[in-house]
Design an enzyme around this catalytic site. Structure first.
Site, short mmCIF file in Angstrom:
data_model
loop_
_atom_site.label_atom_id
_atom_site.label_comp_id
_atom_site.label_asym_id
_atom_site.label_seq_id
_atom_site.Cartn_x
_atom_site.Cartn_y
_atom_site.Cartn_z
N SER A 1 0.86 -1.19 0.00
CA SER A 1 0.00 0.00 0.00
C SER A 1 0.89 1.23 0.00
CB SER A 1 -0.89 0.07 1.25
OG SER A 1 -1.52 1.35 1.31
N ALA B 1 -1.15 -5.04 7.53
CA ALA B 1 -0.57 -3.78 8.03
C ALA B 1 -1.65 -2.71 8.07
CB ALA B 1 0.58 -3.34 7.12
N TYR C 1 -6.87 6.66 2.10
CA TYR C 1 -5.97 5.75 2.84
C TYR C 1 -6.65 5.26 4.11
CZ TYR C 1 -1.59 4.38 5.26
OH TYR C 1 -0.58 3.71 5.93
N TYR D 1 -13.32 -12.27 8.19
CA TYR D 1 -12.73 -13.57 7.81
C TYR D 1 -12.34 -14.36 9.06
CZ TYR D 1 -12.58 -13.56 2.74
OH TYR D 1 -12.93 -13.63 1.41
P1 NAD Z 1 6.30 1.88 0.91
O1 NAD Z 1 5.60 2.79 -0.04
O2 NAD Z 1 7.76 2.04 1.08
O3 NAD Z 1 6.03 0.37 0.51
C1 NAD Z 1 4.81 -0.09 0.02
C2 NAD Z 1 5.10 -1.11 -1.08
O4 NAD Z 1 3.85 -1.64 -1.55
C3 NAD Z 1 5.80 -0.50 -2.29
O5 NAD Z 1 6.92 -1.28 -2.63
C4 NAD Z 1 4.74 -0.54 -3.38
O6 NAD Z 1 5.29 -0.65 -4.68
C5 NAD Z 1 3.92 -1.75 -2.97
N1 NAD Z 1 2.55 -1.74 -3.50
C6 NAD Z 1 1.62 -0.74 -3.39
N2 NAD Z 1 0.47 -1.10 -4.02
C7 NAD Z 1 0.68 -2.35 -4.50
C8 NAD Z 1 -0.13 -3.26 -5.22
N3 NAD Z 1 -1.38 -2.97 -5.58
N4 NAD Z 1 0.39 -4.48 -5.54
C9 NAD Z 1 1.65 -4.81 -5.19
N5 NAD Z 1 2.47 -3.98 -4.51
C10 NAD Z 1 1.99 -2.76 -4.17
O7 NAD Z 1 5.55 2.03 2.31
P2 NAD Z 1 5.93 1.42 3.74
O8 NAD Z 1 6.24 2.53 4.65
O9 NAD Z 1 6.90 0.32 3.58
O10 NAD Z 1 4.52 0.85 4.19
C11 NAD Z 1 4.23 -0.55 4.10
C12 NAD Z 1 2.89 -0.85 4.76
O11 NAD Z 1 2.92 -0.44 6.14
C13 NAD Z 1 1.70 -0.13 4.12
O12 NAD Z 1 0.59 -1.01 4.12
C14 NAD Z 1 1.43 1.03 5.05
O13 NAD Z 1 0.08 1.41 5.03
C15 NAD Z 1 1.83 0.44 6.41
N6 NAD Z 1 2.22 1.50 7.36
C16 NAD Z 1 3.47 2.06 7.30
C17 NAD Z 1 3.80 3.06 8.21
C18 NAD Z 1 5.17 3.68 8.24
O14 NAD Z 1 5.41 4.57 9.08
N7 NAD Z 1 6.11 3.29 7.42
C19 NAD Z 1 2.86 3.50 9.14
C20 NAD Z 1 1.59 2.93 9.14
C21 NAD Z 1 1.29 1.90 8.25
#
Ligand code: NAD
Ligand code: UDP
Length: 329
Positions: free
Chosen positions: A76, A115, A146, A160
């Site tokens: 995401s 996540a 989001y 689920y």
């Molecule tokens: P990021 O953008 O670095 O990584 C997300 C990855 O998901 C990317 O590599 C992107 O290409 C891939 N992606 C997105 N849509 C996709 C799809 N439809 N199919 C396949 N791949 C897809 O972000 P992150 O910080 O690593 O976040 C990862 C997860 O953790 C997310 O779900 C985010 O909501 C959650 N999250 C992160 C944080 C944070 O502080 N980093 C906080 C809250 C939640």
């Protein structure tokens, strides 16, 4: 050998998770469509024999042959700037993508961890945020794409669990930082460090009195690891409760980089930008025996060292190169 599918593998958190599970002797299937991720984040993993990469959009049907024991759904966009640019992809990956992964978990009888985020609390009226707080989200505001996708994700995951008896876990992640964040993803830490390395002014949105609580990536990964193997099926906060205003955070970055003559400029506060955020982590302490260990001073130093090693080309990239090549519907 246990097999785990990690979606979002080419992103910041996904790549750290792949690395951790390879170290724990799992066979790791990494899946990503690179919409906000990068090949550089997984090149080092591709050299390992128990790692396999699948280039796939998880919002489309997912086919995995043979055994699958665990799924971590981390795909995401995660930065406000990213999800404002690709709002429909963001809604789809949290809803359709999660549905596909839950269906896959059900067909394989796999344990699935999704996540979620502190954004499910929106601009919170309760401080610090406990898991029992239902949140204050504007569904039609710019961040709604989001926040609501993640709230739907939690709802369908619990359905689920309750209806199909699937073993599901939900982690509510609070602002996490560390190496392999994209320097131009717009989140505050890469934004400030990027500005500092390029000799630009630091941009504070609003007057900088809004707060966040930053967790170093290694602490978060440890919490997720413990949650996956726990028998707890309700949402759980993982984050570092050490809260700081964005104004003070900017000063910490200036102290870290040593650019004492760097100016700060104030820009408009984005709509619905949460004014306060701090996790209550009592549940994680009691149920998982987890708490963060890495202080911000140490975590910021490790992250800064990583960014300092990036090439000038990486430093000066203004936007993620793949946004324009994706169908935004
Ligand atoms: P990021 O953008 O670095 O990584 C997300 C990855 O998901 C990317 O590599 C992107 O290409 C891939 N992606 C997105 N849509 C996709 C799809 N439809 N199919 C396949 N791949 C897809 O972000 P992150 O910080 O690593 O976040 C990862 C997860 O953790 C997310 O779900 C985010 O909501 C959650 N999250 C992160 C944080 C944070 O502080 N980093 C906080 C809250 C939640
Ligand atoms: N922020 C800022 N300057 C920037 C980027 C972000 O002042 O260049 C602020 C933003 O308005 C928010 C906080 O820093 O209040 C954290 O923003 P981020 O995008 O990292 O994540 P959020 O917690 O809002 O999802």
């Amino acid at each position: 050998m246990k097999k785990i599918l990690i979606t979002g593998a080419a992103g910041f958190l996904g790549s750290h998770l792949c690395e951790r599970f390879l170290k724990e002797k799992f066979y790791v299937l990494g899946m990503d469509n690179f919409i906000t991720g990068s090949l550089e984040n997984i090149n080092f993993l591709k050299k390992q024999e128990n790692f396999e990469f699948i280039n796939h959009d998880v919002s489309q049907f997912i086919q995995i042959d043979g055994q699958l024991d665990y799924i971590l759904h981390f795909a995401s966009p995660a930065s406000p700037i990213d999800y404002l640019k690709i709002p429909i992809q963001t809604l789809k990956v949290g809803s359709l993508g999660t549905h596909n992964l839950l269906g896959l978990a059900k067909s394989k009888n796999a344990v699935i961890l999704v996540a979620s985020t502190s954004e499910v609390y929106g601009d919170p009226l309760v401080h610090p945020q406990k898991e029992t707080y239902f949140g204050n989200v504007n569904p039609i505001g710019p961040r709604g794409v989001y926040d609501e996708a993640k709230r739907f994700q939690e709802a369908i995951t619990m359905a689920y669990h309750r209806f199909h008896g699937l073993d599901t876990k939900i982690v509510r992640i609070f602002n996490t930082y560390g190496p392999r964040m994209r320097l131009n993803d717009g989140r505050v830490l890469p934004a400030f460090i990027g500005q500092s390395l390029r000799g630009e002014d630091l941009t504070i949105f609003g007057n900088g009195s809004q707060t966040r609580s930053f967790c170093y990536v290694d602490d978060l990964i440890e919490g997720i690891y413990k949650l996956l193997f726990s028998d707890y099926n309700y949402p759980i906060n993982i984050g570092n409760p050490n809260e700081i205003s964005i104004k003070d955070f900017a000063q910490e970055i200036i102290n870290l980089t040593g650019n004492s003559d760097q100016k700060i400029v104030l820009k408009e506060l984005p709509e619905n930008d949460p004014l306060k955020r701090k996790p209550d982590i009592e549940l994680a302490k009691n149920i998982l025996g987890w708490k963060p260990k890495i202080q911000r001073k140490e975590g910021l130093r490790l992250t800064y060292d990583y960014f300092c090693k990036l090439s000038d080309q990486e430093l000066n990239k203004k936007e993620h190169n793949s946004f324009n090549s994706y169908n935004t519907y």
